[in-house]
Scaffold this active site. Structure first.
Site, mmCIF file in Angstrom:
data_model
loop_
_atom_site.group_PDB
_atom_site.id
_atom_site.type_symbol
_atom_site.label_atom_id
_atom_site.label_comp_id
_atom_site.label_asym_id
_atom_site.label_seq_id
_atom_site.Cartn_x
_atom_site.Cartn_y
_atom_site.Cartn_z
ATOM 1 N N GLY A 1 1.011 -1.299 -0.044
ATOM 2 C CA GLY A 1 0.007 0.084 0.005
ATOM 3 C C GLY A 1 0.873 1.225 -0.138
ATOM 4 N N GLU B 1 9.085 -4.273 6.468
ATOM 5 C CA GLU B 1 9.779 -4.005 5.365
ATOM 6 C C GLU B 1 11.236 -4.863 5.537
ATOM 7 O OE1 GLU B 1 10.113 -0.080 4.426
ATOM 8 O OE2 GLU B 1 7.790 0.244 4.822
#
Lengths: 331, 319
Positions: free
Chosen positions: B75, B215
């Site tokens: 996103g 991440e």
């Protein structure tokens, strides 16, 4: 011989009861700050609780000395819980603010007129050390050549250093265990430790309590050393002297507080005597227009302050610290 | 099932046990819609919202994560991905919502308890314990250590054997992540990529069923990226479920079995990587919804006039 007096006087202090008190207080701070990263600026508060309740148990309430010891230790645990419950879930600086304020509240309250009949106000408490004096196995002056102590002082420092040694061994055993590893992990990054399934809050609380117990024992020794417990012994600067001792020796090192305390009290007494000799008498070595005798008595604090600054700049890891660890912070 | 975290015999990072094909087959029948039900979900979240002042950072109506698969959460920046991660793992408290892990409700549970259940996360900004050695970083990850209780800590005979077993396991994982040469170095002396590896390795010490990577590729050089990809894939082969947040689309396309897309706090699309990346809603979320229309003069006039009319209307209402 002045030089000899200077050295023996300094050594006397470096090994004496005062050094014991600060070694104990700094061992507590080492567990809290050195290993866990908790900023307890209220170690004097724990000392006050220990010293006052030990003294008041005997002198005011007529209880046994050992009940007083137990009460002092028990209440220091309660204090740690009171301070820790609201602050340990928050950022580290909150604990610092709360502890420094709490220590001052405790000192002011215990020395207040309202509690005069229990804690003796500003004059404090006396006549509580009988059991401790009776236990003294030394009946004559102890002379080690360069240093000598009265029997009571020697008993204080003898029993005191034994307690310090026990404290050091306990800290050493704890810090090499998985329990100590969790504390060090929390100091480095508490979220990381939490993400690995450790109850960080509980570990911080345990650390705060253990450090506080060492503070209470230091409080017992302050009271016994002066055969009097009053608010001056537990002022805020007591905490900061204890921090100086810790940083001097090296935080997160088992022997840091002990060596720090010995070196600190050696230096501060040495400087005091040194400037005393320089400015003493009708015709001092140091001309009065440079420094009077009265001004000289402040020099020790000025120089210690300067030394602490230089230490932080050139050897922030303290006497025992590891240079390799410091290199990491630079990244 | 606890993951088999010992090093593969061959020494290579990736042993294909066919789990990728298995996962994709299981997900083949799932519809490509936000909140689609999965055949075997490990995590099910409902009505999870988190508000920061006037901003609803997370507003997830329903989402399921398939067991044994690698699921990516993507996103645009500010979509609420990391916040959603924090909520699921107990690092933040939601305003509303309930979610389960293996059917057990986690709402209101502390982060450390969530980790103990087998749902372990890493962080976007790597959190290694800098002044502990690499091997100590690993050992601290093991759960259920008896030496971590104060009562037993002082007596090594209570925990020595366990410590030895943990150290062996840690050594094997370090070898797999090629960090064994750094074993006795301070974690703070590692490079950024090595820290990422260490964090992932340390999370494995907890023996998670679900590993959540925030991440994992951020700040990792391209050479290490390939090896990290291999490691993530091998987690699935070892039977773990992987849920990760990532901006690196190559990685998402390469390794994920399923992709969940968030924008403005909501799940806006779901599906296998290729279908999601072609989804109009996703493209709109990343690039804005009018990016492909050419604004001609008339159109512009019209928009301007509408805006002015609205402004006038508002003024009148205000009076």
């Amino acid at each position: 011989m002045d030089i000899l007096n200077l050295l023996s006087g300094s050594l006397q202090q470096a090994l004496g009861p005062t050094a014991v008190v600060y070694a104990l207080a700094a061992i507590g701070l080492n567990v809290q700050f050195g290993y866990t990263g908790l900023l307890n600026f209220g170690q004097a508060g724990f000392m006050a609780i220990g010293g006052y309740f030990m003294a008041a148990s005997v002198a005011t309430w007529g209880l046994s000395f050992w009940v007083g010891i137990a009460l002092g230790l028990g209440l220091s645990v309660v204090l740690a819980l009171l301070l820790g419950i609201p602050t340990l879930r928050l950022r580290a600086d909150y604990l610092a603010i709360v502890t420094i304020a709490a220590a001052e509240i405790i000192r002011q309250t215990l020395g207040s007129v309202t509690l005069l009949k229990w804690f003796g106000g500003q004059d404090g408490l006396i006549n509580f050390q009988r059991t401790f004096v009776e236990m003294n196995p030394f009946s004559s002056r102890v002379d080690l050549g360069i240093v000598a102590w009265r029997p009571f002082d020697f008993w204080l420092l003898f029993s005191g250093w034994i307690l310090v040694a026990i404290g050091v061994v306990v800290v050493w055993l704890l810090m090499r265990s998985p329990w100590g590893r969790v504390l060090k992990g929390i100091r480095e990054d508490e979220d990381a430790v939490r993400s690995l399934g450790k109850n960080v809050y509980s570990y911080k609380m345990q650390s705060l309590i253990i450090g506080g117990l060492f503070g209470a024992v230091a409080g017992f020794y302050v009271a016994l050393q002066h055969t009097n417990m009053n608010p001056t012994w537990v002022a805020t600067d007591t905490t900061f002297f204890a921090y100086t001792v810790l940083l001097l020796g090296g935080a997160a090192r088992v022997l840091g507080p002990v060596v720090g305390s010995i070196v600190f009290w050696f230096l501060i007494t040495f400087l005091d005597l040194f400037f005393g000799i320089l400015t003493r008498g009708a015709d001092p070595f140091m001309p009065e227009w440079i420094m009077t005798n009265q001004q000289a008595s402040l020099m020790r604090l000025i120089i210690m302050g300067l030394a602490l600054m230089l230490l932080m700049i050139f050897r922030p890891q303290g006497i025992f610290g590891d240079r390799r660890e410091l290199a990491i912070d630079a990244r | 099932m606890p993951a088999d975290t010992t090093a593969p015999a061959s020494g290579s990072e990736y042993v294909d046990r066919g789990r990728a094909a298995e996962a994709r087959k299981a997900l083949a029948s799932v519809e490509h819609e936000p909140g689609a039900p999965k055949p075997d979900p490990i995590v099910v979240a409902d009505e999870v919202t988190r508000q920061f002042g006037g901003l609803k950072a997370v507003d997830v109506a329903h989402v399921e994560i398939q067991r044994g698969a690698i699921t990516a959460l993507i996103g645009p920046n500010g979509a609420g991905k990391t916040t959603f991660f924090n909520l699921l793992t107990g690092f933040d408290r939601p305003n509303t919502g309930r979610w389960t892990f293996n059917g057990k409700s986690l709402a209101g549970m502390s982060a450390y308890k969530v980790a103990r259940l087998g749902m372990v996360r890493t962080f976007q900004l790597t959190k290694v314990l800098a002044k502990l050695t690499v091997i100590e970083n690993m050992r601290i990850g093991a759960t259920g250590q008896s030496g971590e209780s104060l009562a037993r800590a002082m007596f090594p005979f209570f925990w020595r054997a366990q410590e030895k077993a943990n150290t062996e396991r840690a050594g094997a994982i370090l070898q797999r992540f090629k960090l064994d040469a750094k074993r006795d170095d301070f974690a703070g002396s590692l490079s950024g990529g090595q820290r990422k590896l260490l964090e992932m390795a340390r999370a494995l010490m907890v023996e998670p069923e679900l590993i959540m990577l925030d991440e994992p590729m951020a700040g990792v050089n391209p050479a290490l990226k390939q090896s990290l990809l291999g490691h993530v894939k091998s987690l699935r082969e070892d039977g773990m479920t992987v849920f990760f947040v990532e901006h690196d689309m190559d990685m998402v396309r390469d390794i994920s079995d399923w992709v969940i897309v968030m924008a403005q706090g909501q799940v806006i699309a779901e599906g296998p990587p290729d279908s999601v990346m072609a989804d109009q809603r996703v493209i709109d979320a990343y690039l804005g919804s009018h990016h492909d229309q050419v604004l001609d003069f008339e159109e512009e006039e019209k928009i301007l006039q509408e805006a002015q009319e609205e402004h006038v209307k508002n003024e009148e209402e205000a009076q």
